[in-house]
Structure formats: structure tokens, C-alpha cells
Design a protein around this motif. Structure first.
Motif, PDB file in Angstrom:
ATOM      1  N   GLU A 158      53.159  20.548 -22.496  1.00 31.23           N
ATOM      2  CA  GLU A 158      54.036  20.171 -22.066  1.00 31.23           C
ATOM      3  C   GLU A 158      55.298  20.459 -21.235  1.00 31.23           C
ATOM      4  N   HIS A 217      61.266  16.442 -19.633  1.00 27.65           N
ATOM      5  CA  HIS A 217      59.994  16.545 -21.196  1.00 27.65           C
ATOM      6  C   HIS A 217      59.450  15.413 -22.190  1.00 27.65           C
ATOM      7  N   ARG A 241      56.727  12.795 -21.663  1.00 24.80           N
ATOM      8  CA  ARG A 241      54.851  13.046 -21.957  1.00 24.80           C
ATOM      9  C   ARG A 241      54.869  13.058 -23.354  1.00 24.80           C
ATOM     10  N   ILE A 242      55.567  14.264 -24.615  1.00 23.19           N
ATOM     11  CA  ILE A 242      55.553  14.187 -24.969  1.00 23.19           C
ATOM     12  C   ILE A 242      55.348  13.460 -26.293  1.00 23.19           C
TER      13      ILE A 242
END
Length: 91
Positions: A78, A21, A24-25
Motif C-alpha cells: 500500500e 495510506h 487502505r491498510i
């Protein structure tokens, strides 16, 4: 030498989440340094891919809270696939 802004309000958010994750964050959280607005923020990866830390400096607690809420929103979208509910009017 340029005058340093008074950034008296500090906050950080530690997000412990799996590595998949992180990227994307990080891509959705821009680094901010606006001296005129008195606000600076950014996100950094924690050691050993255990998560992220989001830091905010400002001179107004309301602006700092807004930055934290935006990071929280992005992280939820996300990680969980859902956004934040609307903020209460009286806050």
C-alpha cells in the motif's frame, strides 16, 4: 467462566506513515481472534493520524512472526507499491 488461553508471545509493529495510506491498510488487515489456534491480532490508528500500530498475541513465535510478515507485506504494497521478496527457506 471460560478458560483463558495461554498467549505468551507478544509483538507489535509501529508504522509511521501519512494518513492517506491508513484506510487502505486497515481495510486489508482483518482483526483475528482464534482461541483454538491461540492467536489474536489487530491494527489500530495512532493519535493525531501519525500512523498505525499492529498487535499480535499468540502461543507460538512462528505464528506471531507470520502475522507480522503479513502486515509488513500489506504495508509495503500500500505504501510503496511493491510486495515482500519470498522468505528464505531456512528461516
Amino acid at each position: 467462566m471460560p478458560e483463558r488461553p495461554d498467549l505468551d508471545v507478544f509483538a507489535n509493529v509501529v508504522l509511521l506513515t501519512p494518513k492517506e495510506h491508513h484506510e487502505r491498510i486497515v481495510e486489508r488487515v482483518p482483526t483475528l481472534c482464534d482461541i483454538k489456534a491461540g492467536l489474536a491480532s489487530g491494527v489500530t490508528r495512532l493519535p493525531n493520524n501519525c500512523g498505525l500500530i499492529f498487535n499480535v498475541l499468540g502461543n507460538d513465535s512462528g505464528e506471531v512472526k507470520a502475522q507480522i510478515r503479513e502486515f509488513w507485506k500489506i504495508a509495503r504494497e500500500e505504501r510503496l507499491g511493491v510486495t515482500l521478496p519470498a522468505q528464505f527457506l531456512w528461516r
